[in-house]
Design a protein around this motif. Structure first.
Motif, PDB file in Angstrom:
ATOM      1  N   VAL A 123      10.154  53.714  16.329  1.00 27.33           N
ATOM      2  CA  VAL A 123      11.566  54.092  16.401  1.00 27.33           C
ATOM      3  C   VAL A 123      11.745  55.547  15.985  1.00 27.33           C
ATOM      4  CG1 VAL A 123      13.845  53.596  15.481  1.00 27.33           C
ATOM      5  CG2 VAL A 123      12.295  51.734  15.997  1.00 27.33           C
ATOM      6  N   TYR A 124      11.004  55.946  14.941  1.00 28.01           N
ATOM      7  CA  TYR A 124      11.097  57.316  14.429  1.00 28.01           C
ATOM      8  C   TYR A 124      10.687  58.314  15.505  1.00 28.01           C
ATOM      9  CZ  TYR A 124      10.173  61.216  11.221  1.00 28.01           C
ATOM     10  OH  TYR A 124      10.162  62.413  10.587  1.00 28.01           O
ATOM     11  N   ILE A 125       9.533  58.069  16.134  1.00 29.18           N
ATOM     12  CA  ILE A 125       9.058  58.967  17.189  1.00 29.18           C
ATOM     13  C   ILE A 125      10.049  58.996  18.348  1.00 29.18           C
ATOM     14  CG2 ILE A 125       7.244  59.333  18.903  1.00 29.18           C
ATOM     15  CD1 ILE A 125       5.280  58.165  16.885  1.00 29.18           C
ATOM     16  N   ALA A 126      10.576  57.810  18.688  1.00 28.17           N
ATOM     17  CA  ALA A 126      11.551  57.745  19.786  1.00 28.17           C
ATOM     18  C   ALA A 126      12.750  58.631  19.471  1.00 28.17           C
ATOM     19  CB  ALA A 126      11.997  56.310  20.005  1.00 28.17           C
ATOM     20  N   ASP A 127      13.260  58.528  18.255  1.00 27.45           N
ATOM     21  CA  ASP A 127      14.446  59.295  17.891  1.00 27.45           C
ATOM     22  C   ASP A 127      14.163  60.797  17.887  1.00 27.45           C
ATOM     23  OD1 ASP A 127      16.070  57.212  17.731  1.00 27.45           O
ATOM     24  OD2 ASP A 127      16.152  57.064  15.553  1.00 27.45           O
ATOM     25  N   LEU A 128      12.985  61.177  17.378  1.00 31.27           N
ATOM     26  CA  LEU A 128      12.691  62.607  17.255  1.00 31.27           C
ATOM     27  C   LEU A 128      12.410  63.243  18.601  1.00 31.27           C
ATOM     28  CD1 LEU A 128      10.603  63.114  14.032  1.00 31.27           C
ATOM     29  CD2 LEU A 128      13.058  62.939  14.369  1.00 31.27           C
ATOM     30  N   THR A 129      11.744  62.500  19.495  1.00 26.62           N
ATOM     31  CA  THR A 129      11.311  63.126  20.740  1.00 26.62           C
ATOM     32  C   THR A 129      12.318  62.972  21.872  1.00 26.62           C
ATOM     33  OG1 THR A 129      10.093  61.123  21.240  1.00 26.62           O
ATOM     34  CG2 THR A 129       8.839  62.925  20.291  1.00 26.62           C
ATOM     35  N   TYR A 130      13.326  62.146  21.689  1.00 27.50           N
ATOM     36  CA  TYR A 130      14.234  61.912  22.811  1.00 27.50           C
ATOM     37  C   TYR A 130      14.921  63.200  23.243  1.00 27.50           C
ATOM     38  CZ  TYR A 130      17.385  59.589  25.934  1.00 27.50           C
ATOM     39  OH  TYR A 130      18.041  59.196  27.057  1.00 27.50           O
ATOM     40  N   GLY A 131      15.279  64.016  22.254  1.00 25.89           N
ATOM     41  CA  GLY A 131      15.938  65.283  22.560  1.00 25.89           C
ATOM     42  C   GLY A 131      15.064  66.195  23.416  1.00 25.89           C
ATOM     43  N   LEU A 132      13.734  66.112  23.226  1.00 26.19           N
ATOM     44  CA  LEU A 132      12.835  66.956  24.003  1.00 26.19           C
ATOM     45  C   LEU A 132      12.779  66.510  25.452  1.00 26.19           C
ATOM     46  CD1 LEU A 132       9.845  67.106  21.490  1.00 26.19           C
ATOM     47  CD2 LEU A 132      11.712  68.739  21.754  1.00 26.19           C
ATOM     48  N   ILE A 133      12.874  65.188  25.657  1.00 30.67           N
ATOM     49  CA  ILE A 133      12.722  64.654  27.003  1.00 30.67           C
ATOM     50  C   ILE A 133      14.022  64.749  27.777  1.00 30.67           C
ATOM     51  CG2 ILE A 133      12.254  62.551  28.285  1.00 30.67           C
ATOM     52  CD1 ILE A 133      10.321  61.791  26.193  1.00 30.67           C
ATOM     53  N   ASP A 134      15.112  64.394  27.112  1.00 32.02           N
ATOM     54  CA  ASP A 134      16.405  64.390  27.776  1.00 32.02           C
ATOM     55  C   ASP A 134      17.267  65.500  27.192  1.00 32.02           C
ATOM     56  OD1 ASP A 134      18.728  63.903  29.015  1.00 32.02           O
ATOM     57  OD2 ASP A 134      18.831  61.769  28.529  1.00 32.02           O
ATOM     58  N   TYR A 171      17.010  65.607  11.886  1.00 31.18           N
ATOM     59  CA  TYR A 171      15.598  65.286  11.649  1.00 31.18           C
ATOM     60  C   TYR A 171      15.377  64.854  10.213  1.00 31.18           C
ATOM     61  CZ  TYR A 171      14.376  67.262  16.172  1.00 31.18           C
ATOM     62  OH  TYR A 171      14.271  67.496  17.513  1.00 31.18           O
ATOM     63  N   LEU A 172      16.020  65.587   9.294  1.00 35.63           N
ATOM     64  CA  LEU A 172      15.860  65.290   7.868  1.00 35.63           C
ATOM     65  C   LEU A 172      16.360  63.880   7.574  1.00 35.63           C
ATOM     66  CD1 LEU A 172      14.839  67.189   5.597  1.00 35.63           C
ATOM     67  CD2 LEU A 172      17.210  67.285   4.830  1.00 35.63           C
ATOM     68  N   GLU A 173      17.543  63.562   8.109  1.00 34.77           N
ATOM     69  CA  GLU A 173      18.122  62.235   7.864  1.00 34.77           C
ATOM     70  C   GLU A 173      17.232  61.137   8.417  1.00 34.77           C
ATOM     71  OE1 GLU A 173      22.058  62.013   9.406  1.00 34.77           O
ATOM     72  OE2 GLU A 173      22.857  63.309   7.829  1.00 34.77           O
ATOM     73  N   ARG A 174      16.711  61.360   9.632  1.00 36.89           N
ATOM     74  CA  ARG A 174      15.859  60.342  10.247  1.00 36.89           C
ATOM     75  C   ARG A 174      14.581  60.127   9.438  1.00 36.89           C
ATOM     76  NH1 ARG A 174      15.787  56.996  11.441  1.00 36.89           N
ATOM     77  NH2 ARG A 174      14.540  56.516  13.253  1.00 36.89           N
ATOM     78  N   THR A 175      14.000  61.229   8.953  1.00 41.72           N
ATOM     79  CA  THR A 175      12.786  61.109   8.150  1.00 41.72           C
ATOM     80  C   THR A 175      13.071  60.333   6.879  1.00 41.72           C
ATOM     81  OG1 THR A 175      12.255  63.295   8.965  1.00 41.72           O
ATOM     82  CG2 THR A 175      10.865  62.423   7.219  1.00 41.72           C
ATOM     83  N   LEU A 176      14.171  60.697   6.219  1.00 37.99           N
ATOM     84  CA  LEU A 176      14.550  60.022   4.980  1.00 37.99           C
ATOM     85  C   LEU A 176      14.757  58.535   5.242  1.00 37.99           C
ATOM     86  CD1 LEU A 176      15.128  60.996   2.103  1.00 37.99           C
ATOM     87  CD2 LEU A 176      17.554  60.797   2.646  1.00 37.99           C
ATOM     88  N   GLN A 177      15.415  58.238   6.357  1.00 41.00           N
ATOM     89  CA  GLN A 177      15.699  56.836   6.673  1.00 41.00           C
ATOM     90  C   GLN A 177      14.412  56.053   6.919  1.00 41.00           C
ATOM     91  OE1 GLN A 177      18.443  56.267   9.937  1.00 41.00           O
ATOM     92  NE2 GLN A 177      17.678  54.183  10.125  1.00 41.00           N
ATOM     93  N   ALA A 178      13.461  56.688   7.609  1.00 44.38           N
ATOM     94  CA  ALA A 178      12.182  56.006   7.861  1.00 44.38           C
ATOM     95  C   ALA A 178      11.480  55.697   6.546  1.00 44.38           C
ATOM     96  CB  ALA A 178      11.307  56.881   8.752  1.00 44.38           C
ATOM     97  N   VAL A 179      11.511  56.666   5.625  1.00 46.36           N
ATOM     98  CA  VAL A 179      10.859  56.457   4.331  1.00 46.36           C
ATOM     99  C   VAL A 179      11.556  55.324   3.568  1.00 46.36           C
ATOM    100  CG1 VAL A 179      10.370  57.501   2.100  1.00 46.36           C
ATOM    101  CG2 VAL A 179      10.003  58.810   4.181  1.00 46.36           C
TER     102      VAL A 179
END
Lengths: 345, 342
Positions: B320-331, B5-13
């Motif tokens: 893309v950020y939301i997709a990456d963060l929430t995919y784990g919850l769905i699948d 999550y941290l990496e994805r957030t950093l990457q989005a920023v």
């Protein structure tokens, strides 16, 4: 393929020690193998697959028109015929009719083809070279280089392509088809680079790559001999995607007048002139609008069919499945050739 | 997981900041450097203005301090953007953020409808095609899907305006709603609101249709491929042996597993639908954000053009950020792999 089976046979015959390295092949032998691998085998696969055959014929038709058409068919000029005549109404002098300035429609279509093909080839090569270079470098070097390149790839993938292209087109005002091709595909390489990076990561764990490394082969040699054949399908599909992006974006931006033009250099210019010339209101001008639309759709359709058909060309697994089943229709549709928006990513 | 999550957030920023940097330099490189051009115009028209006043006005318009050193200009520009200050439109004389926030709902309205419609049509047909794999129905629809997917959506747009708009006069050929219609949205006036929404939908229908026809073909092909893959799995045989009903297998087992991978693609497609609106809205003279981007370009109104570009990019980054963060919850399958589902 043939090299590997041959060396296997040598081992079977019990004289593995007499198996000779490729280097000692005669030059003629090597050329013949190259010919077999890159011309004969693909040709056979294309002939055996309906989709590839139709796609290849369409592409060949466009290539021929692009290469020889402008030399064989007269250039579009104002008042070269009566104004706004419908197709075939004057025999074969203006087979697709003329526009409101008396320019031959077929001549416009034909003379716009070479620059379109130049754009496609330039964009496709640019995407392929950049994508393969970045992808293999990232996959092989690992560490910090990989992290930086992956971040760059992800950033480029996220930027919406069409708005960026619009801004770049306004900035550079490209006139040359090659430059235009590069601008229109500025963001496509990232998808290929990411795909190739993950492929390289998984392939480089295979034993034959480790064997090559143990033999002390240089990294470029390993990339060319062991890695590239595996990633050819991705390269081909990306080439087709790049070509489609060039077509979609160039037509769209010429139609909107974002890309500069001073003569009818593109089918998009034709659509623009047809719409502003009233082709939507007057039914007798319909051919002026339909001709470029048909040219675009046919080319794009041919590209997709070709890429779906030739997927088998490079993919040994698909090829094996293909040879075992005679029915080609139940081939699962190739996921990667379809775009989510049917347009520019 | 946390590190992911941290990496994805950093990457989005990082992505947002680098796009802002790109916008800053592109804006400076634009033909006839807009800051200089606007400044010259100001000096010519208002000779009495002091140097500081002129600089202040240029800064207000373009978010650029013309005389400051480069790094100062850059910091000023990015700081302005982060506060939501996209500069001021040169021609309209109002803040760019105002124009965009007025146009954005219309683009979101049309594009989300088009996206959901194409997705629903695509996955339904894709699933049926997979079940009837090899039949005439499957072959015919596959070819049709490939064909639809190979036409640019704005060409479908031109054709639909031509036939349904001008020739048959069934649909309006441009605009957001009829001129005599009063834009009313409120719970207190349900009839007017419904009439207005219906009118807006009627005006947007050709745009939505052109996007849907093309995109549905793509979704159908992807869904077909996914479903065929799932249909070959062994757990389906087990499910049948357990005596589960075909209906339950089709929805819970095949449908679910085939649709899940498309979730990420759907969220990413939102962003690209926004980008694609640039051409489509121009074809339909539909004043959404994409329309204003080209308007800004043609009028050399660079702050407006750049503002639309930045808003679209941020939308894609968010998607893309939301997709990456929430995919784990769905699948649930993705969770064990640390969300590395690509």
């Amino acid at each position: 393929m043939s090299e590997r089976t041959e060396s296997l046979r040598a081992i079977d015959d019990g004289d593995a020690f007499e198996a000779v390295a490729d280097k000692t092949m005669s030059r003629r032998e090597r050329y013949r193998r190259l010919f077999d691998r890159w011309v004969l085998a693909p040709g056979r696969i294309i002939r055996g697959d309906v989709r590839a055959r139709i796609g290849a014929s369409i592409l060949l038709l466009y290539a021929l028109v692009g290469l020889f058409g402008p030399r064989l068919y007269t250039e579009p000029e104002v008042n070269q015929g009566p104004r706004s005549i419908t197709p075939l109404s004057e025999g074969l002098t203006h087979p697709l009719g003329t526009d409101n300035l008396g320019r031959d429609i077929l001549a416009q279509i034909i003379h716009a083809t070479p620059s379109m093909l130049q754009m496609i080839v330039a964009g496709g090569l640019f995407v392929t070279v950049l994508g393969v270079t970045v992808g293999t470098t990232a996959g092989f070097s690992g560490g910090r280089t990989d992290r930086v390149l992956s971040l760059l790839t992800d950033i480029v993938m996220t930027i919406p392509g069409l708005p960026l292209i619009v801004i770049l087109a306004a900035l550079l005002e490209p006139q040359d088809p090659v430059v235009t091709g590069l601008v229109l595909t500025i963001n496509v390489w990232a998808g290929l680079a990411r795909e190739i990076r993950s492929q390289v990561l998984s392939i480089s764990r295979h034993s034959y790559v480790e064997a090559s490394q143990a033999m002390g082969l240089s990294t470029p040699t390993i990339i060319v001999k062991d890695i590239l054949p595996n990633i050819m399908p991705y390269v081909l599909i990306t080439f087709v995607n790049a070509a489609r992006q060039v077509i979609f974006a160039s037509i769209g931006l010429y139609f909107l007048g974002v890309l500069p033009y001073d003569s009818v250099v593109n089918w998009g210019v034709m659509i623009d002139q047809a719409v502003s010339g009233g082709a939507m209101h007057v039914m007798s001008l319909a051919h002026w609008l339909i001709a470029p639309l048909a040219a675009i759709t046919l080319l794009s359709f041919g590209l997709i069919l070709f890429s779906q058909g030739t997927d088998r060309m490079f993919n040994p697994r698909v090829r094996a499945r293909h040879s075992s089943t005679t029915d080609t229709a139940d081939e699962p549709a190739d996921e990667t050739t379809t775009t989510t928006g049917g347009g520019i990513r | 997981m946390q590190q992911y999550y941290l990496e994805r957030t950093l990457q989005a920023v990082i992505t947002v900041v680098s796009v802002m940097t790109l916008a800053f330099f592109l804006l400076r490189l634009m033909p006839g450097n807009p800051a200089d051009a606007y400044r010259a115009e100001l000096i010519q028209n208002n000779p009495q203005l002091s140097q500081a006043d002129i600089d202040h006005r240029v800064e207000q318009k373009l978010n650029v301090l013309p005389d400051a050193p480069l790094h100062e200009q850059y910091i000023n520009y990015v700081a302005g953007l982060l506060q939501g200050d996209l500069g001021e439109s040169i021609n309209e004389g109002v803040p760019v953020s105002e124009i965009i926030s007025e146009a954005l709902p219309w683009t979101i309205f049309t594009m989300s409808l088009a996206l959901l419609l194409s997705f629903a049509i695509g996955i339904s047909f894709g699933a049926i095609m997979a079940y009837k794999e090899g039949s005439y129905f499957d072959n015919g629809l596959s070819v049709l899907s490939i064909f639809c997917n190979s036409i640019p959506n704005y060409i479908v747009g031109i054709l639909s305006i031509w036939f349904l708009g001008y020739q048959l006069e069934l649909f309006p050929t441009g605009g957001r709603y009829s001129t005599e219609m009063e834009p009313t949205v409120g719970l207190l006036e349900p009839i007017q609101t419904l009439a207005f929404l219906g009118d807006a939908l009627w005006h947007a229908s050709l745009l939505i249709l052109s996007y849907t026809v093309v995109a549905a073909g793509g979704w159908a092909l992807r869904m077909r491929g996914n479903s065929i893959q799932v249909l070959g799995e062994e757990y389906l045989r087990v499910a049948r042996l357990r005596g589960l009903s075909e209906r339950r297998i089709a929805t819970r087992y095949v449908g679910r597993n085939a649709v899940l991978p498309l979730y990420t693609a759907l969220l990413i497609a939102i962003g690209f639908a926004l980008g694609g609106s640039v051409i489509l809205e121009q074809v339909f003279t539909y004043p959404g954000v994409g329309y204003y981007m080209i308007e800004g370009l043609e009028a050399r109104d660079y702050p407006l053009m750049m503002g639309v570009f930045l808003v679209m990019t941020v939308a894609v980054v968010l998607g893309v950020y939301i997709a990456d963060l929430t995919y784990g919850l769905i699948d649930p399958r993705a969770q064990t792999r640390g969300g590395d589902h690509r």
